[in-house]
Design a protein around this motif. Sequence first.
Motif, short mmCIF file in Angstrom:
data_model
loop_
_atom_site.label_atom_id
_atom_site.label_comp_id
_atom_site.label_asym_id
_atom_site.label_seq_id
_atom_site.Cartn_x
_atom_site.Cartn_y
_atom_site.Cartn_z
N ALA A 1 0.95 -1.17 0.17
CA ALA A 1 -0.06 0.02 -0.08
C ALA A 1 0.88 1.16 -0.11
O ALA A 1 1.82 1.36 0.67
CB ALA A 1 -1.04 -0.05 1.06
N THR A 2 0.55 2.34 -0.73
CA THR A 2 1.41 3.58 -0.69
C THR A 2 0.32 4.76 -0.38
O THR A 2 0.69 5.83 -0.37
CB THR A 2 2.04 3.72 -2.16
OG1 THR A 2 0.89 3.50 -2.95
CG2 THR A 2 2.90 2.67 -2.19
N THR A 3 -0.95 4.49 -0.55
CA THR A 3 -1.95 5.87 -0.21
C THR A 3 -3.08 5.31 0.98
O THR A 3 -3.16 3.84 1.19
CB THR A 3 -2.83 5.81 -1.41
OG1 THR A 3 -3.78 5.04 -1.86
CG2 THR A 3 -1.78 6.52 -2.45
N ALA A 4 -3.64 6.28 1.34
CA ALA A 4 -4.83 5.92 2.52
C ALA A 4 -5.91 4.96 1.82
O ALA A 4 -6.42 4.24 2.37
CB ALA A 4 -5.27 7.11 2.99
N ALA A 5 -6.05 5.47 0.36
CA ALA A 5 -7.04 4.56 -0.45
C ALA A 5 -6.65 3.16 -0.48
O ALA A 5 -7.67 2.08 -0.37
CB ALA A 5 -7.24 5.12 -1.67
N ASP A 6 -5.40 2.84 -0.73
CA ASP A 6 -4.82 1.37 -0.50
C ASP A 6 -5.29 0.69 0.68
O ASP A 6 -5.50 -0.42 0.65
CB ASP A 6 -3.39 1.51 -0.80
CG ASP A 6 -3.19 1.99 -2.31
OD1 ASP A 6 -3.96 1.84 -3.35
OD2 ASP A 6 -1.81 2.18 -2.57
N ILE A 7 -5.09 1.31 1.73
CA ILE A 7 -5.16 0.83 3.07
C ILE A 7 -6.76 0.57 3.15
O ILE A 7 -6.99 -0.72 3.70
CB ILE A 7 -4.63 1.94 4.14
CG1 ILE A 7 -3.16 2.15 4.16
CG2 ILE A 7 -5.26 1.35 5.67
CD1 ILE A 7 -2.54 3.11 5.05
N ARG A 8 -7.77 1.48 2.96
CA ARG A 8 -8.88 1.25 2.92
C ARG A 8 -9.28 0.09 2.26
O ARG A 8 -10.24 -0.97 2.48
CB ARG A 8 -9.83 2.52 2.67
CG ARG A 8 -9.53 3.56 3.58
CD ARG A 8 -10.51 4.93 3.28
NE ARG A 8 -10.09 6.04 3.92
CZ ARG A 8 -10.44 6.32 5.32
NH1 ARG A 8 -11.05 5.38 5.92
NH2 ARG A 8 -10.12 7.38 5.91
N ALA A 9 -8.78 -0.04 0.93
CA ALA A 9 -9.10 -1.13 -0.15
C ALA A 9 -8.48 -2.37 0.49
O ALA A 9 -9.27 -3.68 0.48
CB ALA A 9 -8.50 -1.06 -1.48
N ALA A 10 -7.39 -2.69 1.11
CA ALA A 10 -6.94 -3.89 1.61
C ALA A 10 -7.77 -4.30 2.87
O ALA A 10 -8.17 -5.45 2.90
CB ALA A 10 -5.45 -3.50 2.12
N ARG A 11 -8.26 -3.36 3.57
CA ARG A 11 -9.14 -3.62 4.73
C ARG A 11 -10.48 -4.35 4.28
O ARG A 11 -11.10 -5.27 4.69
CB ARG A 11 -9.62 -2.33 5.63
CG ARG A 11 -10.35 -2.62 6.67
CD ARG A 11 -9.86 -3.17 7.90
NE ARG A 11 -10.70 -3.51 9.00
CZ ARG A 11 -11.57 -4.86 9.35
NH1 ARG A 11 -11.54 -5.37 8.26
NH2 ARG A 11 -12.01 -4.45 10.50
N ALA A 12 -11.09 -3.76 3.04
CA ALA A 12 -12.24 -4.24 2.59
C ALA A 12 -12.13 -5.57 2.08
O ALA A 12 -13.06 -6.51 2.02
CB ALA A 12 -12.97 -3.16 1.45
N GLN A 13 -10.90 -5.78 1.64
CA GLN A 13 -10.51 -7.28 1.09
C GLN A 13 -10.01 -8.17 1.95
O GLN A 13 -9.77 -9.38 1.59
CB GLN A 13 -9.40 -7.10 0.01
CG GLN A 13 -9.72 -6.14 -1.37
CD GLN A 13 -8.56 -5.58 -2.09
OE1 GLN A 13 -7.33 -6.33 -1.75
NE2 GLN A 13 -8.61 -4.63 -2.94
N GLY A 14 -9.92 -7.78 3.36
CA GLY A 14 -9.63 -8.69 4.31
C GLY A 14 -8.08 -8.94 4.20
O GLY A 14 -7.50 -9.99 4.94
N LYS A 15 -7.31 -8.00 3.71
CA LYS A 15 -6.04 -8.26 3.61
C LYS A 15 -5.05 -7.02 4.64
O LYS A 15 -5.70 -6.15 5.04
CB LYS A 15 -5.50 -7.99 2.16
CG LYS A 15 -6.08 -8.96 1.36
CD LYS A 15 -5.42 -8.96 -0.39
CE LYS A 15 -5.86 -9.93 -1.28
NZ LYS A 15 -5.45 -9.83 -2.54
#
Length: 413
Positions: free
Chosen positions: A127-141
């Motif tokens: 992850a390199t952005t806040a959006a990446d972190i939120r997306a990872a959370r949504a994917q369970g990663k």
Amino acid sequence: MGQRMTKSTQILLGAALGVAALAFAAGRSSADDISQRAQRLLKRAIVLDTHDDTPQRMIYENFDLAARDARGHIDIPRMREGGLNGIFFSIWTPGTVPQLESVQVALRQIDAVREQARRHPNELVLATTAADIRAARAQGKIATLMGVEGGHMIADDLAILRIYATLGVRYITLTHSVNDDWADSSTDKPAHNGLTSFGKDVVREMNRLGMMVDISHVSDKTFYDVLEITRAPMIASHSSCRAICNVPRNMSDDMIRALAKNGGVININYHIGFLSQEYADASKSSKEASKPLEDQLAAECGKNQACLIRGGTRINQQLTAAGKLPPVSWEKIIEHIAHVVKLVGPNHVGLGSDFDGAIMPQGMEDVSHLPRIAEALLRKGYSEADVERILGGNLLRVMEQVEKVSREAPATK
């Protein structure tokens, strides 16, 4: 009659026992309710840690994050148990390492972190952005991020800074424990009166690149110089409160207030020497007892920083068992968080453990114990929204603001 209870006495005693039982049940129910609230909160929150030194294990011991290993503080199974959703791995070499060598080691660590994400795509995502972190959370990663700990690793070259940004590094700690060529450290004799002209250029370029400026480890003067230059909020990736434990690595109340005014976040360090004044004082007086053990450790480990860090924990355990050092409870973490909240509110504090890089307090031996923090904050009466901010929401906000400053920066100087 003196040996017998009257009927009225029996009634009164029964009523008293009933009230006591109800009070006990209510207390237990309340405690259980808070525990359940903490569990529910952790299922929806984004829990972030801004500083972890496991890359030392990756390059010196070929450590794989997928493997549970009780020797360290971090691995994927225990991150899952602790509810950790995102972690900044620290890219670090000692400030005494020659610059070009430090760049080479930094690149090896960056590669090692990226390889972990490549090997375990079902568990980790770079992850390199806040959006990446939120997306990872949504994917369970678990979001995997990086910060370079020590400005010496850019070798006085903005091009290397830009290369780090391209490879995914999202913060730079301006110094480590010694001065670099352009900024003074909190634990070295001042050489530059804060930031040099080049140091100010580094801050400006980090703003342009969307990299967070990390002021953990810097001198007080360097901190205030950065405040004058930066157009984006700053972070302290792993620092605690000087008002509770008066060591140079911690932040004074005035610094915390200034950081909050800047919109930044202090992420509390779990190292016992930064949490407890009693421990910090005792460790100074125990240096004579610890030096032979440290010399032996240095001979055993050589350049293996993971070995040195783990050995330091072992020495601490020996000295604590011998009564030369006091034990430190994980609850000191809560004390530091509460101090920041009392000082500037709940929007400017987060978690910066220093896992795999420091000596953890009793009860926070590894990442699996993180739920204790959420529960303890709820027990203090903090709202669930505020606890979510402390666990990671505040850091996400800073990242978004830093990204916004970068997008709005002119393309050329």
